[in-house]
Design a protein around this motif. Structure first.
Motif, short mmCIF file in Angstrom:
data_model
loop_
_atom_site.label_atom_id
_atom_site.label_comp_id
_atom_site.label_asym_id
_atom_site.label_seq_id
_atom_site.Cartn_x
_atom_site.Cartn_y
_atom_site.Cartn_z
N ARG A 37 -11.12 44.26 1.92
CA ARG A 37 -11.34 43.53 3.17
C ARG A 37 -10.54 42.24 3.16
O ARG A 37 -10.21 41.70 2.11
CB ARG A 37 -12.83 43.24 3.38
N GLN A 38 -10.25 41.77 4.36
CA GLN A 38 -9.52 40.52 4.51
C GLN A 38 -10.14 39.73 5.65
O GLN A 38 -10.14 40.17 6.80
CB GLN A 38 -8.04 40.77 4.78
N ALA A 39 -10.66 38.57 5.29
CA ALA A 39 -11.23 37.66 6.28
C ALA A 39 -10.16 36.71 6.77
O ALA A 39 -9.16 36.49 6.07
CB ALA A 39 -12.39 36.88 5.66
N LYS A 42 -7.96 34.23 4.53
CA LYS A 42 -8.21 34.54 3.12
C LYS A 42 -7.35 35.72 2.68
O LYS A 42 -6.84 36.48 3.50
CB LYS A 42 -9.69 34.87 2.90
N ARG A 44 -6.63 39.38 0.91
CA ARG A 44 -7.32 40.66 0.87
C ARG A 44 -8.03 40.79 -0.47
O ARG A 44 -7.46 40.48 -1.52
CB ARG A 44 -6.32 41.79 1.06
N ALA A 92 -14.83 40.65 8.37
CA ALA A 92 -13.46 40.83 7.89
C ALA A 92 -12.89 42.11 8.49
O ALA A 92 -13.61 42.91 9.09
CB ALA A 92 -13.44 40.93 6.37
N TYR A 94 -11.62 45.58 7.38
CA TYR A 94 -11.83 46.44 6.22
C TYR A 94 -10.76 47.53 6.19
O TYR A 94 -10.49 48.18 7.21
CB TYR A 94 -13.22 47.06 6.25
N GLN A 118 -12.27 46.44 12.13
CA GLN A 118 -12.89 45.12 12.16
C GLN A 118 -14.40 45.22 12.06
O GLN A 118 -15.04 45.99 12.80
CB GLN A 118 -12.53 44.40 13.47
#
Length: 123
Positions: A37-39, A42, A44, A92, A94, A118
């Protein structure tokens, strides 16, 4: 050679979602698979992994352990990620991914990536 993720959406804190990832080729089932996941703002990060030919060899990041569960259905060329007890910090994009080996290990890096889905958790 494609991975197609789906199942994201908007959910309230404490709720659940189930993400799915479909592989275009059966050969993907020979590989360990994972979710990342990547917020916003931030990097991944790894979320969960599962070995090939197994629904018992699971690996999770500390932040999701006990709340998320990864599984695979080789007959359908799919993997899934069950997200329970969701928190706002789980928000995040995914991604599902395939490793180039049958077994997951911490230093491994995926070879194939799907597009993201998302997940938004409202507090």
């Amino acid at each position: 050679v494609q991975l197609q993720a789906s199942g994201g959406g908007l959910v309230q804190a404490g709720g659940s979602l189930r993400l799915s990832c479909a592989a275009s080729e059966r050969t993907f089932m020979r590989y360990a698979m994972g979710w990342f996941r990547q917020a916003p703002g931030k990097e991944r990060e790894f979320v969960a992994g599962i070995n090939a030919w197994s629904n018992s060899a699971h690996y999770y990041s500390d932040s999701v352990k006990g709340r998320f569960s990864i599984s695979r259905d080789d007959a359908k060329n799919t993997i899934a990620l069950q997200l329970n007890s969701l928190k706002a910090e789980d928000t995040a994009v995914y991604y599902c991914a395939a490793y180039g080996s049958a077994n997951y290990y911490q230093a491994a890096r995926p070879v194939y990536w799907g597009q993201g889905t998302q997940v938004t958790v409202s507090s």
